[in-house]
Each structure stands twice: as structure tokens, then as C-alpha cells.
Design a protein around this motif. Structure first.
Motif, mmCIF file in Angstrom:
data_model
loop_
_atom_site.group_PDB
_atom_site.id
_atom_site.type_symbol
_atom_site.label_atom_id
_atom_site.label_comp_id
_atom_site.label_asym_id
_atom_site.label_seq_id
_atom_site.Cartn_x
_atom_site.Cartn_y
_atom_site.Cartn_z
ATOM 1 N N SER A 512 -4.824 -4.145 7.915
ATOM 2 C CA SER A 512 -5.188 -3.309 9.059
ATOM 3 C C SER A 512 -4.644 -1.896 8.913
ATOM 4 C CB SER A 512 -4.636 -3.889 10.358
ATOM 5 O OG SER A 512 -4.880 -5.252 10.423
ATOM 6 N N ARG A 513 -3.467 -1.798 8.292
ATOM 7 C CA ARG A 513 -2.850 -0.468 8.186
ATOM 8 C C ARG A 513 -3.381 0.333 7.014
ATOM 9 N NH1 ARG A 513 2.337 -2.860 9.612
ATOM 10 N NH2 ARG A 513 2.847 -3.050 7.423
ATOM 11 N N THR A 514 -3.885 -0.338 5.981
ATOM 12 C CA THR A 514 -4.168 0.389 4.742
ATOM 13 C C THR A 514 -5.651 0.626 4.464
ATOM 14 O OG1 THR A 514 -4.084 -1.707 3.563
ATOM 15 C CG2 THR A 514 -2.086 -0.401 3.553
ATOM 16 N N ALA A 515 -6.549 -0.106 5.125
ATOM 17 C CA ALA A 515 -7.971 0.030 4.794
ATOM 18 C C ALA A 515 -8.484 1.417 5.154
ATOM 19 C CB ALA A 515 -8.785 -1.036 5.507
ATOM 20 N N ASP B 49 -11.255 10.800 -3.506
ATOM 21 C CA ASP B 49 -12.109 9.792 -2.905
ATOM 22 C C ASP B 49 -11.344 8.902 -1.926
ATOM 23 O OD1 ASP B 49 -14.756 8.773 -2.783
ATOM 24 O OD2 ASP B 49 -14.079 6.983 -3.847
ATOM 25 N N GLY B 50 -10.051 8.766 -2.169
ATOM 26 C CA GLY B 50 -9.228 8.004 -1.219
ATOM 27 C C GLY B 50 -9.490 6.521 -1.211
ATOM 28 N N ASN B 51 -9.955 5.942 -2.322
ATOM 29 C CA ASN B 51 -10.309 4.531 -2.267
ATOM 30 C C ASN B 51 -9.224 3.567 -2.718
ATOM 31 O OD1 ASN B 51 -10.680 3.842 -5.172
ATOM 32 N ND2 ASN B 51 -12.274 5.407 -5.074
ATOM 33 N N CYS B 52 -8.275 4.038 -3.562
ATOM 34 C CA CYS B 52 -7.296 3.059 -4.059
ATOM 35 C C CYS B 52 -6.194 2.779 -3.049
ATOM 36 C CB CYS B 52 -6.708 3.485 -5.398
ATOM 37 S SG CYS B 52 -5.465 4.786 -5.283
ATOM 38 N N ARG B 53 -5.953 3.703 -2.153
ATOM 39 C CA ARG B 53 -4.981 3.580 -1.056
ATOM 40 C C ARG B 53 -3.531 3.506 -1.552
ATOM 41 N NH1 ARG B 53 -8.003 5.557 2.283
ATOM 42 N NH2 ARG B 53 -6.978 4.739 4.125
ATOM 43 N N LEU B 54 -3.291 3.927 -2.786
ATOM 44 C CA LEU B 54 -1.915 3.893 -3.284
ATOM 45 C C LEU B 54 -1.131 5.103 -2.783
ATOM 46 C CD1 LEU B 54 -0.115 2.183 -5.162
ATOM 47 C CD2 LEU B 54 -0.600 3.830 -6.958
ATOM 48 N N ARG B 89 1.989 -0.028 -0.357
ATOM 49 C CA ARG B 89 1.721 0.184 -1.789
ATOM 50 C C ARG B 89 1.868 -1.118 -2.568
ATOM 51 N NH1 ARG B 89 5.030 5.822 -2.463
ATOM 52 N NH2 ARG B 89 3.670 7.073 -1.119
ATOM 53 N N ALA B 90 2.838 -1.931 -2.158
ATOM 54 C CA ALA B 90 3.013 -3.223 -2.833
ATOM 55 C C ALA B 90 1.739 -4.059 -2.675
ATOM 56 C CB ALA B 90 4.213 -3.957 -2.241
ATOM 57 N N PHE B 91 1.169 -4.033 -1.482
ATOM 58 C CA PHE B 91 -0.073 -4.761 -1.175
ATOM 59 C C PHE B 91 -1.207 -4.280 -2.082
ATOM 60 C CE2 PHE B 91 -3.883 -4.710 1.781
ATOM 61 C CZ PHE B 91 -4.081 -6.078 1.846
ATOM 62 N N CYS B 105 0.604 0.878 -16.424
ATOM 63 C CA CYS B 105 0.878 1.690 -15.246
ATOM 64 C C CYS B 105 1.035 0.806 -14.007
ATOM 65 C CB CYS B 105 -0.250 2.699 -15.073
ATOM 66 S SG CYS B 105 -0.150 3.599 -13.549
ATOM 67 N N LEU B 106 0.117 -0.144 -13.856
ATOM 68 C CA LEU B 106 0.184 -1.054 -12.706
ATOM 69 C C LEU B 106 1.433 -1.923 -12.778
ATOM 70 C CD1 LEU B 106 -3.418 -2.393 -12.005
ATOM 71 C CD2 LEU B 106 -1.958 -1.122 -10.454
ATOM 72 N N LEU B 107 1.789 -2.347 -13.980
ATOM 73 C CA LEU B 107 2.974 -3.202 -14.113
ATOM 74 C C LEU B 107 4.236 -2.429 -13.749
ATOM 75 C CD1 LEU B 107 2.049 -5.262 -17.303
ATOM 76 C CD2 LEU B 107 2.297 -6.110 -14.963
ATOM 77 N N ARG B 108 4.269 -1.145 -14.118
ATOM 78 C CA ARG B 108 5.413 -0.309 -13.716
ATOM 79 C C ARG B 108 5.476 -0.210 -12.199
ATOM 80 N NH1 ARG B 108 4.203 3.166 -17.857
ATOM 81 N NH2 ARG B 108 3.266 4.715 -16.465
ATOM 82 N N LEU B 109 4.308 0.000 -11.588
ATOM 83 C CA LEU B 109 4.262 0.081 -10.120
ATOM 84 C C LEU B 109 4.661 -1.252 -9.496
ATOM 85 C CD1 LEU B 109 0.951 2.091 -9.726
ATOM 86 C CD2 LEU B 109 3.188 2.836 -8.914
#
Lengths: 666, 253
Positions: A512-515, B49-54, B89-91, B105-109
Motif C-alpha cells: 500500500s505504501r510503495t505502489a 519512469d518511477g517504476n522500480c520504487r527503489l 526498499r527491502a520489499f 547489484c541486487l545482491l548487494r542491496l
């Protein structure tokens, strides 16, 4: 004939009202989606024939017409008798000659055709008692495609008033002062959008109507577009006039062919009559309106995705840090509202904001159309003032549970809404109370669920729907919903693991917070609200592999209460495994649990509530499953235990290469 | 950037006061001020684009995608590290790992945010994060040969109708910007293959070094048969300039 000045619309109305006075009696056959599906077109044709055969049409001052939606879909096809106000239910073409002769020509009531023989008047029927119809006010007394009927019923008085005396500033002010909130779901103050779009700089602006209704079980926008298309057209014309837009788009769901046709026809008729297009009502104001058919994706109902779709791009949402009123369609200031919001505008402009605020609840003025569906006695479209308690709709208008059942929950707001339990039925339905209770208003869906609905399964179903409709742009919605769906699938197949529910709650909250868009941010609502209100069902699924609702296959056994059983043996007849056998007419059927596949068909068939779902007796197989579970005191190995379980499953999936299988080897 | 003073806005990032030009994306403002924010789908040369949400950070207590969030008003208050942000970010990392479990890179994160892929998402490890950098790069290069097709979890990068894309010029812009190396291509001295298409490679007529595919050269308005490599072209141009009479070295003394 073109109407070339504001007064011409009012003159037309006066003339039409006088003409309509010549009618002594009229029959209105409901042409809403529910009644049409139930065969209203056949009823209408038969009635029209009968009326013509008796020579009642025309000079005799009687007629039979197809109207917009009357709302009581469950009892369709419906026929309303004017001026008496009677409502006939479940009418068949065979009833037509009798209705034409007895009712239309002689004015006799046919008691047999009433839903309740004691209640001839529509307004006295419990379905209509709690209602106040503003949006649906004309449905049932106008022909949807007739501009004349719309005008005679008060239509276009707002536009002629706006063009002749109010001016764009006052139109906008009235909407702002009315406190109207967006009917598409968010409940965002409409006036703020209007003011922002009106003051946004730039010569080119747009108005857009969202008619891309896509929620399962929702059809209020469909009924509106089919039943009163001119109200949407007039509302948008007023909006364009207020903010200074010369062009507008109605984005209609492609799968609503009648809505598309009716809106197109309404736009065409309004253009012919000088109510759209160049120099509207001779005022110098011009506004071009077009219909656009939807791209077919659920996500296209999201405002930014909708605009992308109109632009001809893939229907994908964008981040809304800059509002559409400032930068929307083709990056121009855009006033986008749901069709129901637009349909509210003419009345607000004509009657004034104070009148509008007198209806509904504090901070939630006006009415809302709800589509009341699911396990109730009377499903249909219900329009009530905002702030009406949930129970008034479910138990009052809806008539409560079906025989032998009890109502467990109601889901509000469509697939991304939440479920409210019975204890919350005194909650007012408005834009403030619903979010506080963990759900949303959405576009106004109310799905009633009884004791045979498993709330874990409900969450699984809606998560599956949303995951399938996710556009896939952002990672949380695309991958996160899939993960949530898989865990819920496991729970509903008796493969739940300790900690699943806790993990689901955490995943849901983070999603809910991240989408990225509103759909993703609300996608966890069905999950989170059911966990909040039905924690015990989740616990039973996770820990005991038991589904108390008899819904999740293989997770319960049927049990007969011999006292409640009325020996109708319907359960034995529907059993696909022939596990229920009738030994004696005086005894309840005997269920052979060895043969039972625990499908729940018998539970759903019982009208007396005599069958219930009981936990499965522990057999060797289930015991093995239990023992393989990590127990809480196994805490040193708790994390590893989870992994080993997970590996067991990944391993069983045809040895797919994955992180799980890799770790197993080490 | 020489923005007039009235279009500057100021606020705080992690408690430190900063002033930036109005409408600067938060990510850029943070990086300009020495504050790092992890990103995956962001590429400095491509539109965000803002799609990865990291790159989620807290703005006034709410999570926002910093790559797209425009700083428009004075008094913004941004926090780039917090428990809530780390959880988000963990999610994201957990979910994306299900696609590229071996990506360094992902494994480091994953180590940084203490997360691991969920085995229940196993089975779809194609290395692609669906971040669309390749699609944006292809668009920027002028081809629009590949796009993200399908929806939900079946979304993937492909050519139209899932066929080898007709418009692909084989320029490798997509492969160069892919954060995980999921855009695969093969190259020999004389040929290149990508997206199921084979390309020949045109050598520089002077030095013989590979210049690019004929399609790519044609798209750039160069001679597909005999374009010079960038270095030889520079040399040739410099030579041509020197040959001009006005550039003749002045005679000394």
C-alpha cells in the motif's frame, strides 16, 4: 429545431410539460441492464403490441415506453405504472395483454404482478423506502435517448441559466461551495479540481468523463450512461463552460455497447439542437464533445492511465505529483471526473450549493448510487444520501440474508475495497468513515457475503483479480500482488504455513505504501481488511487447515444438524460424489466421509442452515502435514524451518532452478 | 545551471538546508548535495519512469519516488533513510530478486536491506527487472523497436507481436543501459545478433575497426557502407580544417 438562445430551452420545456399533461396513463418498462438481461425487451415489445392492438396509443393519451433503470434488478423485468406509481415485478411477455387491458386502459391493479401483494406503490416498497433518487431521478420517467423527455424533466435548465445569468465564475463557485466529492472513488473535493483547472494558465483545456466502470459486480455508471446520458453531457458542458475548455471526451467502457450508443446519440442530438458544438444556445460559447471507447484494461479506469489511453498510448498510470487539473491530457489542464460526478453538476448549478448540502452527511453532501449485489434477497441499484448506514442498505433495501443463511460481511468499493463485518453495519457509508474502517467508497459497489463465503477465499479472489489486472508497471504491484496471491492460494488449499498471515499483513501494508498508482496502493485492502476483521478464519486456515465456511475445498467436512434438517434431501441430490445417501425418509441423509470430496455443494443447497462445515478428523495424511510444521518452540530452527518447507515446495515444482533449490543442495 | 533567483526553492534533505532550482527532481537535488539514493530503473540519460520504487524517500512523512518528485515549493522536508524507507526498499529488492536472483547489484542491496528472495516467487528468473530502461533507450535512439508488452506478471520486453522487431537497428542502446545485463546479444568480428535478428557490422574504411550496423549508421544519417569510425572521422575533420587556407600556420619571423 436548433435552440438558439437560452430562453428557447425553457420555452421548449414549458411546451413539453403541457403536452405531457395530455397523457392519462403511461407504462414504463425498465430498460436497465438487469431488466434487459431478464428479458425486458421482449416484455416491452409484447406490451407495445398489446397497446397498439387495443388502440390505446396516441389520441387515447396512453403509452408504453422503455425507460432507464428502476433499480430493483432482482425482481426484473419491472413495469412502472404512472400516475398511480404501481410497480409490477417479474413481468413476462405473456402478462402484456392483461396489463394493457386491465391496468393501462381500465386503471385496475393486477395484484398478482406485485412483488409484495400488500404493497402496490413503488415508493412504499422496502427497497425504495431508504432511497433518495437524484442521479436516478429521471430514470423510470424518461426515454433515455429522448432530449425532449430530458428537457421536460428539468434538463438543460442549468445550462440555460448558466449561459444567461450566472457566468463561468459563478458556475465554478457553485460547484466549489456545494462540497461535491469525486464519485469515482477517491472522494476528492470536486471544487478544488474545478478551481485549479479554471485558474490554470493556457488557452487549451479539456474536460473528461470517466465511464470506464470495471469493478466486478458494479453497474451504476452503466445504468447512468444508458439511462440518463444527457445529464452527463449537460454536466460536462457546464464544466467546460466554467473552466474554459473547448473540447471534452467521454471515456466509456468498450464492453458497454449500449452505453456507447446512447452517449453517442445524446451527443449527436445535443449538437443538432444547439446544445453542444458551435455557439451553444446562441451564447458564443462552443464546446465539442467526443466519446472514446476504452482500451479494455481495468487500469484504464485510473485517471492518468485513462488519459494516456485517450492520447493513444498504452493505458498506464503515471505518478501524480503534478495534478491533472494542472497538467493532464496532452499535458494541458484537464478537469477529469467520474460520470456520476458530472451527472450531479446540473442540479447543483440549477438548485444551488445550499440545496445540495442539505442532502447527505456533514462533509459528504449529496447522494451516491450503490450497486447492491451478492447474497441478499434483493439486489439492484440503490441511491441513498451519503452517510446512510451500511445496514440500512443491506438489511433494509436488500432485505437481508437469503433463506437459511446469515450475512457475514459486505465488501464496499469494488475489488480494491475492504470487507466490513456484521458488527460494522451501523457505519455510515461516506468518504470519511469507510477509509477509517479500512475500506473505501470506491465507485459504490456493495457485495454482500453470507456465512458460506470464506473471507480468506474472498481475499484470494480479489487479489487474483487485481493481480491479473495489474498493468505491471511498478514492481510492488506486479510482483508483490503475485506473491500475496500465491500465499493466499496456499492458505486456501490447506498448505498454509506458520507465519503466513503475519507475513501477508506485512506484505500488504508495504504494498500500500510503495505502489505507484491508486490501484496498487489500494490493492491490499481486501487482504488487510479481512485480516483485520476475520483474523480467526485466517488462523484456522493457517494452523488447522480448516475452512469454517465450507468454501475451500478439502478443508472441512459437512455435518448435518438432525434437528434443523427438514428432510428435503436436496443435499443428497446435488452431491457430485454421491456421498450422501438417503436411508430413510424420516432420517437425515447419511454422509460417507470417505467418499465426500468436501466440495461444499450440499452446504450451499441447504435452505434451512442444517448443514455446516466441521473440521476434518485428523487422518494419517493430515497428521503428517502437522508434524512437518515447525512448532513455535523450535525457535532456533524457526527461520531454517521455513526455508526447508519452502524448498520442499519448490522442489516439488519439477525441480525448477531457483534460490530455494540451490540452498537445499548446500 | 543559472536559474534566476526567484525560481529557486529551499528546504531540507536529511536535516540539511538546500536550495535548488524549482522543479528539480528530488533525486537529482539529493545527489547534487552529496546524498546518495539507490536506484534501478533510473538512468541519467533517460527520462525518469518511477517504476522500480527503489528510490522511495520520505517527503513530509510520506513515501515518494525521488526520481520523479519535483521540488516545487519552499519548505520541503526530505528524509532519505529511515526504518520505513528501509522496509519499503527491502520489499522492492525481495520482489525484484525473484527475477534476477544472481544479479550482483541486487545482491548487494539485499545484503544492505537484509532481505532474500521469496521461494514462492521462484520459477521466473529471466534476469529482467521490467524497468524499461531498454525501452526508453530505444525510444531515445529513435527506433521504438522494443516495448514492454503484456500486463501484470506476464509483462516483458519484446518486439511487436513478440516477433524479432522490424525497426531494430542493432545499435545495442538497450543492452548498454540494462541494469542486470538481461538484454542478451552476441557479437563476432563481422556480425551481431540481438532480439532474434542478425546484423552485419560495417568496418571503418580507414582503420578497419567496427563502426556499427549498416541500419544504425543509416538511422544516424551516415553512409551505411563506408562510415568512418568516430576517431577517424575526427582525424579527417581536423585534417580538412587544417587544409583550409585561413588555417595555414602563420609564417614566423
Amino acid at each position: 429545431m436548433r435552440l438558439d438562445n437560452p430562453a428557447a430551452a425553457d420555452e421548449l420545456r414549458t411546451r413539453l410539460i403541457n403536452e405531457n399533461k395530455t397523457f392519462t396513463r403511461r407504462l414504463w418498462v425498465c430498460g436497465g441492464p438487469g431488466c434487459l438481461a431478464a428479458g425486458a425487451a421482449g416484455v416491452f415489445a409484447a406490451l407495445a403490441d398489446a397497446v397498439a392492438g387495443l388502440g390505446l396509443a396516441g389520441s387515447a393519451g396512453m403509452s408504453c415506453e422503455l425507460s432507464g433503470c428502476l433499480g430493483l434488478c432482482e425482481k426484473g423485468p419491472l413495469v412502472q405504472v404512472e400516475p398511480e406509481g404501481w410497480l409490477y415485478a417479474k413481468v413476462t411477455p405473456a402478462d402484456a395483454p392483461e396489463i394493457a387491458l386491465e391496468t393501462l386502459s381500465k386503471g385496475e391493479l393486477i395484484v398478482r404482478l406485485l412483488d409484495d401483494p400488500k404493497i402496490p406503490l413503488k415508493d412504499d416498497h422496502p427497497f425504495y423506502k431508504p432511497q433518495r433518487r437524484l442521479i436516478m431521478s429521471r430514470m423510470g420517467r424518461t426515454r433515455p435517448d429522448s432530449l425532449e423527455d430530458y428537457v421536460a424533466a428539468g434538463g438543460y435548465s442549468a445550462l440555460s441559466k448558466a449561459l444567461s445569468e450566472l457566468g463561468p465564475g459563478e458556475v465554478s463557485r457553485r460547484v466549489e461551495a456545494s462540497g461535491l466529492r469525486g464519485r469515482g472513488g477517491g472522494g476528492f473535493p470536486a471544487g478544488r479540481k474545478w478551481a485549479a483547472c479554471r485558474s490554470a494558465p493556457g488557452p487549451v483545456k479539456y474536460v473528461v468523463a470517466n465511464g470506464d466502470e470495471g469493478d466486478p459486480g458494479a453497474f451504476m455508471n452503466r445504468s447512468l450512461m444508458e439511462g440518463d446520458p444527457f445529464s452527463v453531457v449537460e454536466g460536462m458542458t457546464l464544466g467546460a463552460y466554467a473552466v474554459g475548455a473547448a473540447e471534452g471526451f467521454i471515456y466509456v467502457r468498450h464492453e458497454y455497447p449500449l452505453s456507447v450508443a446512447r452517449l453517442k446519440k445524446a451527443v449527436g442530438t445535443a449538437e443538432e439542437r444547439g446544445l453542444l458544438g458551435e455557439n451553444i444556445l446562441g451564447s458564443g460559447f462552443s464546446f465539442k464533445l467526443r466519446t472514446v471507447e476504452g482500451g479494455g484494461a481495468f487500469v484504464c479506469g485510473e485517471s492518468t492511465a485513462l488519459m494516456a489511453s485517450i492520447e493513444g498510448r498504452e493505458g498506464q498510470p503515471r505518478v501524480k505529483y503534478v495534478r491533472s487539473a494542472e497538467r493532464g491530457l496532452w499535458d494541458r489542464p484537464t478537469l477529469l471526473q467520474n460520470v456520476e460526478s458530472w451527472a450531479n453538476v446540473p442540479a447543483i448549478v440549477a438548485e444551488g450549493p445550499e440545496w445540495f448540502k442539505s442532502i447527505g452527511a456533514e462533509g459528504n453532501p449529496g447522494t451516491k448510487v450503490f450497486s447492491l449485489v451478492g447474497q441478499v434477497r434483493r439486489s439492484g441499484l440503490v441511491e441513498t444520501p451519503l452517510g446512510t448506514p451500511v445496514g440500512t442498505l443491506v438489511d433494509g433495501a436488500g432485505g437481508g440474508a437469503r433463506p437459511g443463511r446469515t450475512i457475514k460481511a459486505v465488501q464496499t468499493g469494488g475489488p480494491s475495497g475492504g470487507c466490513l463485518p456484521r458488527e460494522k453495519f451501523d457505519l455510515p457509508l461516506d468518504f470519511d468513515h469507510l477509509p477509517a474502517a479500512g475500506t473505501i467508497m470506491g465507485s459504490g459497489g456493495l457485495i454482500v457475503m453470507d456465512d458460506l463465503s470464506c473471507m480468506v477465499d474472498v481475499a484470494r479472489y480479489f487479489t487474483g483479480f487485481l493481480s491479473g489486472e495489474s498493468c505491471g508497471k511498478c514492481a510492488p504491484c506486479r510482483e508483490g500482488l503475485t506473491l500475496i496471491g500465491r500465499i493466499l492460494d496456499d492458505l486456501c488449499r490447506g498448505r498454509g504455513r506458520r507465519g503466513d498471515v503475519l507475513e501477508l499483513a506485512s506484505l500488504g501494508e508495504t504494498l500500500s505504501r510503495t505502489a505507484l498508482c491508486g490501484l496498487g496502493q489500494s490493492a491490499a485492502n481486501p487482504l488487510l481488511s479481512t485480516i483485520r476483521y476475520f483474523a480467526e478464519e485466517y488462523r484456522e486456515h493457517e494452523e488447522e487447515g480448516f475452512c469454517r465456511s465450507g468454501r475451500c475445498q478439502g478443508m472441512f467436512v459437512p455435518e448435518i444438524d438432525a434437528d434443523a434438517c427438514r428432510r428435503c434431501f436436496r443435499c443428497a441430490k446435488v452431491c457430485p460424489a454421491r456421498a450422501a445417501t438417503v436411508k430413510s425418509k424420516r432420517e437425515p441423509p447419511e454422509i460417507d466421509l470417505g467418499a465426500c470430496v468436501s466440495c461444499g455443494a450440499c452446504l450451499a443447497e441447504c435452505r434451512f442452515g442444517a448443514l455446516r462445515a466441521a473440521p476434518k478428523k485428523k487422518t494419517g495424511e493430515t497428521k503428517a502435514r502437522e508434524s512437518s510444521k515447525p512448532t513455535p518452540d523450535d525457535s532456533s530452527e524457526a527461520a531454517a524451518g521455513r526455508c526447508s518447507q519452502a524448498e520442499a515446495r519448490t522442489g516439488s515444482q519439477k525441480e525448477k532452478k531457483g534460490p530455494g533449490s540451490k540452498r537445499r543442495r548446500s | 545551471m543559472s536559474a534566476p533567483i526567484e525560481t529557486m526553492v529551499s528546504g531540507t534533505i536529511n536535516g540539511r538546508t538546500v536550495a535548488v532550482a524549482k522543479d528539480t527532481p528530488l533525486l537529482q537535488a539529493a545527489r547534487d548535495n552529496g546524498v546518495g539514493i539507490p536506484t534501478l530503473c533510473h538512468h541519467p540519460a533517460l527520462p525518469p519512469d518511477g517504476n522500480c520504487r527503489l528510490c522511495l524517500v520520505e517527503v513530509g512523512g510520506k513515501l515518494a519516488a525521488s526520481c520523479l518528485y519535483p521540488l516545487r515549493e519552499d519548505g520541503f522536508s526530505v528524509v532519505t533513510e529511515s526504518g520505513k524507507i528501509a522496509g519499503a526498499r527491502a520489499f522492492v529488492v525481495k520482489l525484484l530478486l525473484s527475477r534476477a536472483p544472481e544479479d550482483e547489484c541486487l545482491l548487494r542491496l539485499a545484503a544492505l536491506y537484509q532481505t532474500a528472495p521469496d521461494p514462492r516467487l521462484a520459477g521466473d528468473e529471466d534476469g529482467c527487472l521490467r524497468c524499461g530502461r531498454c525501452v526508453r533507450a530505444c525510444h531515445a535512439a529513435g527506433s521504438d523497436a522494443v516495448a514492454l508488452v503484456g500486463r501484470g506478471r506476464s509483462r516483458k520486453v519484446a518486439g511487436a507481436f513478440l516477433e524479432p522487431p522490424a525497426d531494430c537497428a542493432g545499435c545495442l542502446a538497450c543492452a548498454r543501459v540494462c541494469p542486470t545485463g538481461a538484454v542478451k546479444f552476441r557479437e563476432t568480428k563481422n556480425s551481431r545478433s540481438i532480439w532474434g535478428k542478425e546484423f552485419s557490422l560495417a568496418p571503418c574504411p580507414v582503420c578497419g575497426r567496427t563502426v556499427g550496423t549498416p541500419e544504425e549508421l543509416a538511422r544516424a544519417g551516415l553512409d551505411p557502407g563506408g562510415a568512418l569510425c568516430p576517431e577517424c572521422r575526427r582525424r579527417a575533420m581536423a585534417g580538412a580544417l587544417l587544409a583550409l587556407p585561413e588555417n595555414a600556420a602563420p609564417k614566423r619571423g
